[in-house]
Design a protein around this motif. Structure first.
Motif, mmCIF file in Angstrom:
data_model
loop_
_atom_site.group_PDB
_atom_site.id
_atom_site.type_symbol
_atom_site.label_atom_id
_atom_site.label_comp_id
_atom_site.label_asym_id
_atom_site.label_seq_id
_atom_site.Cartn_x
_atom_site.Cartn_y
_atom_site.Cartn_z
ATOM 1 N N VAL A 135 0.840 -1.206 0.000
ATOM 2 C CA VAL A 135 0.000 0.000 0.000
ATOM 3 C C VAL A 135 0.871 1.251 0.000
ATOM 4 N N MET A 136 1.874 1.281 0.859
ATOM 5 C CA MET A 136 2.715 2.476 0.948
ATOM 6 C C MET A 136 3.491 2.719 -0.349
ATOM 7 N N ILE A 154 -8.179 7.135 6.174
ATOM 8 C CA ILE A 154 -8.852 6.762 7.421
ATOM 9 C C ILE A 154 -8.660 5.269 7.685
ATOM 10 N N LEU A 155 -8.855 4.466 6.653
ATOM 11 C CA LEU A 155 -8.746 3.009 6.809
ATOM 12 C C LEU A 155 -7.338 2.584 7.215
ATOM 13 N N LEU A 156 -6.338 3.094 6.512
ATOM 14 C CA LEU A 156 -4.970 2.661 6.800
ATOM 15 C C LEU A 156 -4.514 3.148 8.175
ATOM 16 N N THR A 157 -4.881 4.367 8.537
ATOM 17 C CA THR A 157 -4.501 4.876 9.863
ATOM 18 C C THR A 157 -5.135 4.035 10.959
ATOM 19 N N HIS A 158 -6.410 3.696 10.776
ATOM 20 C CA HIS A 158 -7.072 2.849 11.776
ATOM 21 C C HIS A 158 -6.395 1.489 11.854
ATOM 22 N N ASP A 174 8.300 4.199 6.210
ATOM 23 C CA ASP A 174 7.443 5.315 5.803
ATOM 24 C C ASP A 174 6.132 5.358 6.585
ATOM 25 N N LEU A 175 5.753 4.251 7.214
ATOM 26 C CA LEU A 175 4.437 4.183 7.846
ATOM 27 C C LEU A 175 4.323 5.104 9.059
ATOM 28 N N VAL A 176 5.304 5.094 9.941
ATOM 29 C CA VAL A 176 5.196 5.868 11.180
ATOM 30 C C VAL A 176 5.048 7.367 10.903
ATOM 31 N N PRO A 177 5.890 7.987 10.050
ATOM 32 C CA PRO A 177 5.683 9.411 9.785
ATOM 33 C C PRO A 177 4.348 9.694 9.088
ATOM 34 N N TYR A 178 3.922 8.779 8.236
ATOM 35 C CA TYR A 178 2.618 8.940 7.572
ATOM 36 C C TYR A 178 1.493 8.951 8.611
ATOM 37 N N ILE A 179 1.531 8.003 9.554
ATOM 38 C CA ILE A 179 0.492 7.916 10.587
ATOM 39 C C ILE A 179 0.522 9.151 11.487
ATOM 40 N N ALA A 184 -2.463 13.856 13.054
ATOM 41 C CA ALA A 184 -2.319 15.259 13.462
ATOM 42 C C ALA A 184 -3.453 16.129 12.928
ATOM 43 N N ARG A 185 -4.321 15.569 12.101
ATOM 44 C CA ARG A 185 -5.434 16.347 11.554
ATOM 45 C C ARG A 185 -6.362 16.810 12.676
#
Length: 196
Positions: A135-136, A154-158, A174-179, A184-185
């Motif tokens: 996915v990333m 929303i799905l991937l963060t959850h 890459d996942l941790v900074p993306y999350i 942060a929204r």
């Protein structure tokens, strides 16, 4: 006014986040899966359930898609290539990331004890990581689909949050900074106030 039935620790959090992003009023009726109230609205006993007037919608992804289309936000327009690409990423998250987490949950505490296979977790963790990598690799910008925050985010963060609580390790750098970026929204911060 929308009514949402479900526990904020379940997939219902996805619907609550969507409603916060859309700025739509809602009432939450906190219920655990399989409760008597939940089964009155959904014979499968699963949450979340969105109630709008006399209508009920089940399945978090169906609810997100309905709300995004209705309010014309957090989604590419229907009938466009961008929407087909977004739907492709959505389905990939469900198939390659969420499926591993759901199977792990079922074999940890949902299925009857005699039906559980605890040894599956290592394989499922490997599957989860492969799915995250796939996915990333498709991410087109700060969000999965580019500059705009959409349903797949929303799905991937959850799922990534779920994985952390389930004890799944991530190997994707890459996942941790993306999350951190998605969480942060403002809408998410209103939903889950920062502690400490």
């Amino acid at each position: 006014m929308y009514d949402v039935i479900g526990s904020p620790t379940s997939r219902a959090i996805r619907v609550l986040w969507m409603l916060e992003e859309l700025g739509q009023p809602y009432r939450l009726q906190p219920e655990q899966p399989q409760s008597e109230i939940v089964r009155q609205h959904n014979p499968t006993g699963k949450v979340p359930i969105l109630i709008e007037g006399d209508h009920k919608i089940t399945d978090s992804t169906a609810i997100l898609t309905y709300l995004a289309d209705k309010h014309e936000a957090l989604t590419a327009p229907t009938g466009t290539i961008a929407r087909a690409q977004q739907d492709s990423v959505t389905q990939q998250i469900l198939d390659e990331v969420e499926a591993a987490l759901w199977t792990a949950s079922r074999h940890s505490f949902i299925l009857p004890k005699e039906r559980r296979v605890p040894g599956l977790k290592d394989t499922l963790n490997w599957e989860y990581n492969r799915g995250i990598h796939n996915v990333m690799a498709r991410r087109k910008g700060p969000y999965l689909m580019g500059e705009d925050f959409t349903i797949p985010d929303i799905l991937l963060t959850h799922c990534a949050t779920w994985a952390k609580f389930a004890g799944f390790d991530t190997e994707n750098t890459d996942l941790v900074p993306y999350i951190k970026h998605t969480r942060a929204r403002d809408a998410f911060r209103r939903l889950v106030p920062k502690k400490g």
